[in-house]
Design a protein around this motif. Structure first.
Motif, PDB file in Angstrom:
ATOM      1  N   SER A   1       0.796  -1.239   0.000  1.00 48.49           N
ATOM      2  CA  SER A   1       0.000   0.000   0.000  1.00 48.49           C
ATOM      3  C   SER A   1       0.830   1.291   0.000  1.00 48.49           C
ATOM      4  O   SER A   1       0.366   2.295  -0.562  1.00 48.49           O
TER       5      SER A   1
ATOM      6  N   GLN B   1       2.725  -9.321  -2.325  1.00 46.41           N
ATOM      7  CA  GLN B   1       1.363  -8.816  -2.516  1.00 46.41           C
ATOM      8  C   GLN B   1       1.264  -8.158  -3.878  1.00 46.41           C
ATOM      9  O   GLN B   1       2.271  -7.794  -4.488  1.00 46.41           O
TER      10      GLN B   1
ATOM     11  N   GLU C   1      -1.021  -4.875  -5.266  1.00 44.83           N
ATOM     12  CA  GLU C   1      -1.912  -3.805  -4.864  1.00 44.83           C
ATOM     13  C   GLU C   1      -2.542  -3.234  -6.131  1.00 44.83           C
ATOM     14  O   GLU C   1      -1.886  -3.205  -7.180  1.00 44.83           O
TER      15      GLU C   1
ATOM     16  N   PHE D   1     -10.089  -1.274   7.063  1.00 47.76           N
ATOM     17  CA  PHE D   1      -8.699  -0.892   6.837  1.00 47.76           C
ATOM     18  C   PHE D   1      -8.635   0.617   7.052  1.00 47.76           C
ATOM     19  O   PHE D   1      -9.558   1.324   6.650  1.00 47.76           O
TER      20      PHE D   1
ATOM     21  N   GLY E   1      -8.372  -7.877   0.218  1.00 52.05           N
ATOM     22  CA  GLY E   1      -8.977  -6.744   0.901  1.00 52.05           C
ATOM     23  C   GLY E   1      -9.102  -5.588  -0.077  1.00 52.05           C
ATOM     24  O   GLY E   1      -8.291  -5.454  -0.990  1.00 52.05           O
TER      25      GLY E   1
ATOM     26  N   PHE F   1      -7.190  -2.123  -3.816  1.00 48.34           N
ATOM     27  CA  PHE F   1      -7.293  -3.492  -3.308  1.00 48.34           C
ATOM     28  C   PHE F   1      -5.898  -4.047  -3.120  1.00 48.34           C
ATOM     29  O   PHE F   1      -4.929  -3.523  -3.672  1.00 48.34           O
ATOM     30  N   GLY F   2      -5.817  -5.092  -2.287  1.00 49.97           N
ATOM     31  CA  GLY F   2      -4.520  -5.731  -2.074  1.00 49.97           C
ATOM     32  C   GLY F   2      -4.723  -7.205  -1.845  1.00 49.97           C
ATOM     33  O   GLY F   2      -5.649  -7.610  -1.136  1.00 49.97           O
TER      34      GLY F   2
END
Ligand code: DAH
Length: 357
Positions: free
Chosen positions: A175, A212, A214, A253, A286, A310-311
């Motif tokens: 993020s 991840q 993102e 979040f 998420g 989103f991630g």
């Protein structure tokens, strides 16, 4: 009187007969520090002025002739050797490839390539940021208040304290690259951000380093509906199923409002996991609408712009798609594992050619 003509014809004969290795020996024997011509040059010092002038001219001319002959011979021998190599190392470009001989693409790389191919087709660009971050980008700009428990949930690896008391950290999620992108680029923004992330956590289902991807979209009229459509399309394409039940479950979040977690429908009948059908749900990512505070922290006016983010965990979606049962095996560098779960390098994922073969 020295017989320069004889020296000259002998030297030229030696040079003409030398091979590449012998040529260097010949050069040293003639022009090197202890070479024959060098010795003659040195003997000029013992001569009278008249004699020295004539001998000097003749010797310099001889030296030039020999140098040129050495250079030409060297160029010729180099060219011959190259010709021989080219003939010997000829490559038949019509031969079929033998990808088995060039190793395998790791499932993490493969999954990132697939995700990039899918979102690339939807018009997303790839953005990247540093693994070593500061508190501002990893937390503060993302609307984590100082001392907020969500900071603790991230089990951050900190670097040693600097003289001003601040500490760099290993980013706990991708993020912070949202922040870096928004501070650098004016909207509209449509990026995906794959990368490594770190948390001080290690057990059956957690590794201290993981990956991840993102996503971030910022525009004037971007809505939660776009977020849902985009993610549903992604899930269908990635898992290669025509229809898949998708559930958006309210969540929290700090950097999104509203926030949701996305579950996809699956069945675990008979111990085998099947995506896209059945009565069970599986959480995969998420997401949410970017919080106005985050936009403001990045110099974007929340009254003019809005967007979604989103991630998701790469290992998780790779395990689900490819039936890899144990997270930790991703990082064991076991070649047998890689041979089994890896991908052939020449099969680059595309939507038209197929994501994975
Ligand atoms: N950064 C979150 C995490 O690591 C994942 C995430 C959730 C990213 C929601 C997002 C988002 O961009 O909107 O747990």
């Amino acid at each position: 009187m020295i017989d320069l003509d004889r020296i000259r014809s002998e030297a030229l004969a030696d040079i003409a007969a030398a091979d590449l290795e012998g040529l260097e020996t010949t050069r040293v024997a003639l022009l090197g520090k202890k070479g024959a011509i060098t010795a003659l040059m040195r003997s000029l010092g013992d001569m009278g002025p008249e004699e020295r002038r004539n001998a000097g001219l003749a010797l310099n001319a001889l030296k030039d002739v020999i140098s040129t002959a050495l250079d030409q011979r060297k160029a010729r021998l180099d060219a011959e050797r190259l010709d021989q190599r080219l003939a010997r190392e000829r490559v038949d470009v019509t031969q079929p490839a033998r990808p088995d001989r060039v190793g395998r693409i790791h499932p993490i790389s493969q999954t990132i390539d697939e995700v990039v191919a899918i979102f690339g087709q939807m018009g997303f660009a790839v953005a990247e940021g540093p693994d070593i971050e500061d508190d501002f980008h990893n937390f503060t700009a993302l609307n984590f208040p100082p001392g907020h428990p969500a900071r603790l949930m991230h089990d951050t690896f900190f670097l040693p304290e600097k003289s001003d008391g601040s500490r760099f950290l290993l980013r706990t999620h991708t993020s912070p690259v949202q922040v870096r992108t928004m501070r650098k680029q004016a909207p509209p923004i449509r990026v995906i951000i794959p990368g490594r992330t770190y948390r001080c956590d290690s057990d059956m289902t957690h590794t201290p380093m993981f990956h991840q991807v993102e996503g971030l979209v910022i525009d004037k009229t971007t809505t939660m509906g776009h977020l849902k459509g985009c993610l549903i399309e992604f899930v269908k394409t990635y898992f290669e199923v025509d229809e898949v039940p998708v559930r958006f479950r309210p969540s929290f979040f700090p950097f999104t409002e509203p926030s949701a977690e996305v579950d996809i429908g699956c069945s675990r009948a008979g111990g085998e996991l099947k995506i896209g059908a059945g009565a069970d749900w599986l959480e995969i990512l998420g997401c949410g609408m970017v919080h106005p505070n985050v936009l403001r922290n990045c110099g974007i006016d929340p009254d003019e712009y809005q967007g979604f983010a989103f991630g998701m965990g790469i290992e998780r979606i790779a395990m689900l798609k490819y039936g890899i049962p144990d997270l930790r095996t991703f990082f064991e560098s076991d070649l047998r594992w890689l041979h089994h779960y890896g991908f052939v390098p020449l099969d680059v994922p595309t939507l038209s050619g197929g994501l994975a073969r």
